[in-house]
Design a protein around this motif. Structure first.
Motif, PDB file in Angstrom:
ATOM      1  N   GLY A 193      -1.093 -36.573 -70.161  1.00  0.00           N
ATOM      2  CA  GLY A 193      -0.410 -38.225 -70.089  1.00  0.00           C
ATOM      3  C   GLY A 193      -0.593 -38.235 -68.586  1.00  0.00           C
ATOM      4  N   ALA A 194      -0.003 -37.490 -67.512  1.00  0.00           N
ATOM      5  CA  ALA A 194      -0.093 -37.710 -66.315  1.00  0.00           C
ATOM      6  C   ALA A 194      -1.386 -37.858 -65.632  1.00  0.00           C
ATOM      7  CB  ALA A 194       0.628 -36.648 -65.443  1.00  0.00           C
ATOM      8  N   SER A 195      -2.504 -36.972 -66.240  1.00  0.00           N
ATOM      9  CA  SER A 195      -3.721 -37.235 -65.747  1.00  0.00           C
ATOM     10  C   SER A 195      -4.397 -38.641 -66.267  1.00  0.00           C
ATOM     11  CB  SER A 195      -4.548 -35.959 -66.414  1.00  0.00           C
ATOM     12  OG  SER A 195      -6.047 -36.220 -66.044  1.00  0.00           O
ATOM     13  N   VAL A 196      -4.004 -38.939 -67.333  1.00  0.00           N
ATOM     14  CA  VAL A 196      -4.735 -40.109 -68.052  1.00  0.00           C
ATOM     15  C   VAL A 196      -4.145 -41.435 -67.079  1.00  0.00           C
ATOM     16  CG1 VAL A 196      -4.692 -41.802 -69.882  1.00  0.00           C
ATOM     17  CG2 VAL A 196      -5.120 -39.348 -70.249  1.00  0.00           C
ATOM     18  N   TYR A 197      -2.970 -41.337 -66.594  1.00  0.00           N
ATOM     19  CA  TYR A 197      -2.402 -42.496 -65.772  1.00  0.00           C
ATOM     20  C   TYR A 197      -2.452 -42.063 -64.383  1.00  0.00           C
ATOM     21  CZ  TYR A 197      -0.869 -45.914 -68.814  1.00  0.00           C
ATOM     22  OH  TYR A 197      -0.951 -47.099 -69.845  1.00  0.00           O
ATOM     23  N   SER A 198      -3.389 -41.395 -63.903  1.00  0.00           N
ATOM     24  CA  SER A 198      -3.264 -40.898 -62.395  1.00  0.00           C
ATOM     25  C   SER A 198      -3.810 -42.262 -61.639  1.00  0.00           C
ATOM     26  CB  SER A 198      -4.627 -40.128 -62.336  1.00  0.00           C
ATOM     27  OG  SER A 198      -5.984 -40.582 -62.620  1.00  0.00           O
ATOM     28  N   ARG A 199      -4.290 -43.413 -62.079  1.00  0.00           N
ATOM     29  CA  ARG A 199      -4.439 -44.551 -61.174  1.00  0.00           C
ATOM     30  C   ARG A 199      -3.074 -44.779 -60.792  1.00  0.00           C
ATOM     31  NH1 ARG A 199      -5.494 -49.865 -63.475  1.00  0.00           N
ATOM     32  NH2 ARG A 199      -5.063 -49.825 -65.529  1.00  0.00           N
ATOM     33  N   TYR A 200      -1.904 -44.727 -61.710  1.00  0.00           N
ATOM     34  CA  TYR A 200      -0.464 -45.469 -61.293  1.00  0.00           C
ATOM     35  C   TYR A 200       0.178 -44.500 -60.408  1.00  0.00           C
ATOM     36  CZ  TYR A 200      -1.723 -48.980 -64.679  1.00  0.00           C
ATOM     37  OH  TYR A 200      -2.320 -50.154 -65.384  1.00  0.00           O
ATOM     38  N   ALA A 201       0.059 -43.310 -60.112  1.00  0.00           N
ATOM     39  CA  ALA A 201       0.637 -42.332 -59.610  1.00  0.00           C
ATOM     40  C   ALA A 201       0.889 -42.846 -58.077  1.00  0.00           C
ATOM     41  CB  ALA A 201       0.268 -40.996 -59.583  1.00  0.00           C
ATOM     42  N   GLN A 202       2.190 -42.524 -57.729  1.00  0.00           N
ATOM     43  CA  GLN A 202       2.524 -42.821 -56.236  1.00  0.00           C
ATOM     44  C   GLN A 202       1.953 -41.834 -55.297  1.00  0.00           C
ATOM     45  OE1 GLN A 202       6.854 -42.933 -55.984  1.00  0.00           O
ATOM     46  NE2 GLN A 202       7.236 -44.943 -56.850  1.00  0.00           N
ATOM     47  N   ASN A 203       1.887 -40.405 -55.871  1.00  0.00           N
ATOM     48  CA  ASN A 203       1.437 -39.406 -55.140  1.00  0.00           C
ATOM     49  C   ASN A 203       0.539 -38.616 -56.077  1.00  0.00           C
ATOM     50  OD1 ASN A 203       0.830 -37.410 -53.870  1.00  0.00           O
ATOM     51  ND2 ASN A 203       2.691 -36.968 -52.814  1.00  0.00           N
ATOM     52  N   ARG A 204      -0.771 -38.430 -55.862  1.00  0.00           N
ATOM     53  CA  ARG A 204      -1.693 -37.823 -56.934  1.00  0.00           C
ATOM     54  C   ARG A 204      -1.262 -36.446 -56.851  1.00  0.00           C
ATOM     55  NH1 ARG A 204      -6.251 -40.224 -58.600  1.00  0.00           N
ATOM     56  NH2 ARG A 204      -6.891 -38.120 -59.344  1.00  0.00           N
ATOM     57  N   ALA A 205      -0.590 -35.848 -55.785  1.00  0.00           N
ATOM     58  CA  ALA A 205      -0.088 -34.393 -56.259  1.00  0.00           C
ATOM     59  C   ALA A 205       0.891 -34.207 -57.020  1.00  0.00           C
ATOM     60  CB  ALA A 205       0.460 -33.978 -54.636  1.00  0.00           C
ATOM     61  N   ASP A 206       1.502 -35.198 -57.332  1.00  0.00           N
ATOM     62  CA  ASP A 206       2.290 -35.259 -58.566  1.00  0.00           C
ATOM     63  C   ASP A 206       1.983 -35.118 -59.972  1.00  0.00           C
ATOM     64  OD1 ASP A 206       4.558 -35.632 -56.682  1.00  0.00           O
ATOM     65  OD2 ASP A 206       4.675 -37.815 -57.041  1.00  0.00           O
ATOM     66  N   ILE A 207       0.575 -35.355 -59.884  1.00  0.00           N
ATOM     67  CA  ILE A 207       0.107 -35.252 -61.265  1.00  0.00           C
ATOM     68  C   ILE A 207       0.056 -33.963 -61.953  1.00  0.00           C
ATOM     69  CG2 ILE A 207      -2.350 -35.715 -62.687  1.00  0.00           C
ATOM     70  CD1 ILE A 207      -2.843 -37.995 -60.401  1.00  0.00           C
ATOM     71  N   GLY A 208      -0.648 -33.013 -61.229  1.00  0.00           N
ATOM     72  CA  GLY A 208      -0.477 -31.458 -61.674  1.00  0.00           C
ATOM     73  C   GLY A 208       0.612 -30.939 -61.831  1.00  0.00           C
ATOM     74  N   PHE A 209       1.708 -31.241 -61.098  1.00  0.00           N
ATOM     75  CA  PHE A 209       2.933 -30.730 -60.966  1.00  0.00           C
ATOM     76  C   PHE A 209       3.651 -31.142 -62.421  1.00  0.00           C
ATOM     77  CE2 PHE A 209       7.544 -31.428 -60.447  1.00  0.00           C
ATOM     78  CZ  PHE A 209       8.122 -29.960 -59.876  1.00  0.00           C
ATOM     79  N   ALA A 210       3.405 -32.546 -62.628  1.00  0.00           N
ATOM     80  CA  ALA A 210       4.060 -33.496 -63.703  1.00  0.00           C
ATOM     81  C   ALA A 210       3.649 -32.723 -64.943  1.00  0.00           C
ATOM     82  CB  ALA A 210       4.065 -34.804 -63.803  1.00  0.00           C
ATOM     83  N   THR A 211       2.419 -32.321 -65.103  1.00  0.00           N
ATOM     84  CA  THR A 211       1.855 -31.904 -66.279  1.00  0.00           C
ATOM     85  C   THR A 211       2.280 -30.395 -66.472  1.00  0.00           C
ATOM     86  OG1 THR A 211      -0.408 -33.025 -65.759  1.00  0.00           O
ATOM     87  CG2 THR A 211      -0.689 -31.063 -67.268  1.00  0.00           C
ATOM     88  N   VAL A 212       2.241 -29.429 -65.562  1.00  0.00           N
ATOM     89  CA  VAL A 212       2.661 -28.230 -65.748  1.00  0.00           C
ATOM     90  C   VAL A 212       4.220 -27.990 -66.033  1.00  0.00           C
ATOM     91  CG1 VAL A 212       3.173 -25.989 -64.867  1.00  0.00           C
ATOM     92  CG2 VAL A 212       0.913 -27.144 -64.518  1.00  0.00           C
ATOM     93  N   VAL A 213       5.183 -28.718 -65.289  1.00  0.00           N
ATOM     94  CA  VAL A 213       6.588 -29.085 -65.784  1.00  0.00           C
ATOM     95  C   VAL A 213       6.664 -29.462 -67.168  1.00  0.00           C
ATOM     96  CG1 VAL A 213       8.722 -29.681 -64.974  1.00  0.00           C
ATOM     97  CG2 VAL A 213       7.310 -28.860 -63.258  1.00  0.00           C
TER      98      VAL A 213
END
Length: 479
Positions: free
Chosen positions: A220-240
């Protein structure tokens, strides 16, 4: 496409991304686990199944995490990674497969909402009666209007629903842990009177598509990566998000084996978690879980609507889909993709009237459609690590990423095998006509539709689709 003036207002925080991942995964599947696993296996087989699924999906989550760092220019990862790694048509197939999987997941949500209401209002039956389908249609287009009003508002509602839905699940886990009967759990442990290795293997295999379904949404976070405030949050959100959901799934499954004998678990109506809760604390428990399920599925449904439209839109922006799917409205919502998505969901919803076990079919078909996109993401991660692309010389992370990617790739292949030929044929029936979108996109660009290799691949899909249609017509396979 240049970002819109509303783009800054649409950015998602780390917590919103985590909620999107959890909200995408925690939905209809977790509330159906007790009966679904009870019909398939005992507690020992469930432990093995979750160990396999947990390891495989954790590796896949870490592949997503690695790719988000190493390929920050690739938005809507589930599609973009496949295209970057294996060419335009395979990228398209990944996008259309994932999109159809999202549509089927929404159908499963709609069926389960009506099946839950059917516990209190018999007119809804198992979720596939005419009244149920008609009311699901009203809900479908109501959410459509909501999403058209803006991604930010829709994801905010999803965040609220995500926090609300975990309350009944946590309560179920606490009550089940307190009331667990050791004798009942022991009686359910092997799942058969005379266990042997082949028996356990068969039990585990029969649960594999179920485990895939409840993890769908990990991207989910990866698909919506263009909306992330910080791209570093994408991987963190996926694993958590993944680890949180894995704990919930394992506890719900295993604790249920300590409440009711396996035969009774297997016979519980959907949503079976409500039946287990009712057995522990009485009627109010079943009602409480049912209300929690409705909140959960509404949030889950919303997540899938967002993900389905986004992957179509991203593919269209990159000119792999027809240009009308790249259109956005004044709220920066991919309106063209959303209209097509909901029209397809409506079509699938009508088909459920003819399916014997509509919810189970939608659940397993969702898994089957998303496995190929997952495999392609894992294979792309493996390709990068094998070639050393984006890695420094002698970088230790390359070996770690290579090991994770190869485990994730083998896991995806194993899940495709576990699904068996039936779901490969049914998937081909959906992949083949979906290629019309690729044809239209190529026609807009005045290019040949396929390269020679892509033509061979499409021919194989078309042959499998024809075989699937023939098998359906002759009764060799059924829905």
């Amino acid at each position: 496409m240049a970002p819109s003036t509303n783009d800054a207002n649409q950015k998602l925080s780390r917590n919103a991304l985590i909620a999107l991942v959890i909200g995408s995964m925690v939905g209809s599947g977790i509330f159906a686990l007790p009966a679904s696993f009870g019909r398939a296996t005992g507690a020992f087989g469930a432990i093995i199944a979750w160990a396999i699924a947990g390891t495989g999906m954790l590796m896949l989550a870490q592949v997503f995490q690695s790719l988000s760092r190493r390929k920050p220019d690739l938005d809507a990862g589930i599609y973009a990674y496949a295209k970057a790694g294996f060419g335009e048509y395979i990228g398209f197939a990944s996008a259309v497969g994932y999109w159809i999987g999202c549509c089927l997941a929404d159908v499963a949500c709609l069926i389960l909402i009506k099946a839950t209401l059917g516990i209190f209002f018999p007119v809804f039956g198992d979720g596939s009666t005419p009244i149920a389908i008609a009311s699901a249609t009203v809900l479908l287009w109501s959410v459509h209007v909501l999403v058209l009003r803006g991604i930010k508002g829709a994801t905010a509602l999803n965040t609220v629903a995500t926090y609300a839905k975990v309350i009944p699940i946590f309560l179920f886990i606490v009550v089940a842990a307190i009331t667990l009967d050791g004798d009942v759990f022991t009686g359910n442990f092997w799942g058969t009177q005379a266990p042997d290795a082949s028996d356990v293997f068969t039990q585990v295999r029969s649960t594999m598509l179920l485990t895939v379904f409840v993890f769908v949404g990990i991207e989910g976070a990866s698909v919506y990566s263009r909306y992330a405030q910080n791209r570093a949050d994408i991987g963190f959100a996926t694993v958590v998000g993944f680890l949180t959901v894995l704990c919930l799934l394992v506890l719900v499954t295993l604790l249920s084996y300590g409440v009711l004998p396996r035969q009774q678990l297997a016979g519980l109506p959907t949503p079976s978690m409500a039946g287990v809760m009712e057995a522990m604390v009485g009627r109010w428990g079943g009602v409480f879980i049912s209300v929690g399920l409705l909140i959960s599925i509404l949030g889950n449904y919303l997540s899938w609507s967002l993900l389905a439209a986004e992957v179509l839109h991203s593919a269209a922006v990159n000119r792999t889909m027809p240009s009308f799917l790249a259109r956005v409205n004044a709220h920066d919502v991919p309106s063209g993709a959303l209209w097509l998505t909901n029209c397809v969901i409506q079509l699938f919803l009508l088909v459920t009237w003819f399916a014997e076990y509509a919810f189970t079919l939608a659940l397993k078909m969702t898994s089957a459609m998303t496995l190929v996109p997952y495999f392609l993401v894992a294979a792309y991660g493996l390709k990068l690590a094998s070639r050393g692309e984006t890695y420094k010389a002698f970088e230790r992370a390359r070996i770690v990423d290579w090991i994770r990617a190869i485990i994730a790739t083998l896991y995806a292949i194993g899940m495709i095998y576990a699904g068996g030929p039936k779901f490969l044929l049914l998937s081909s029936i959906l992949y083949a006509p979906g290629t019309l979108l690729f044809f239209l996109a190529k026609r807009e660009r005045k290019q040949a539709t396929f390269t020679p290799l892509e033509a061979v691949l499409f021919a194989a899909i078309a042959i499998a689709a024809c075989a699937g249609i023939y098998a359906l017509a002759t009764g060799a396979i059924s829905i």
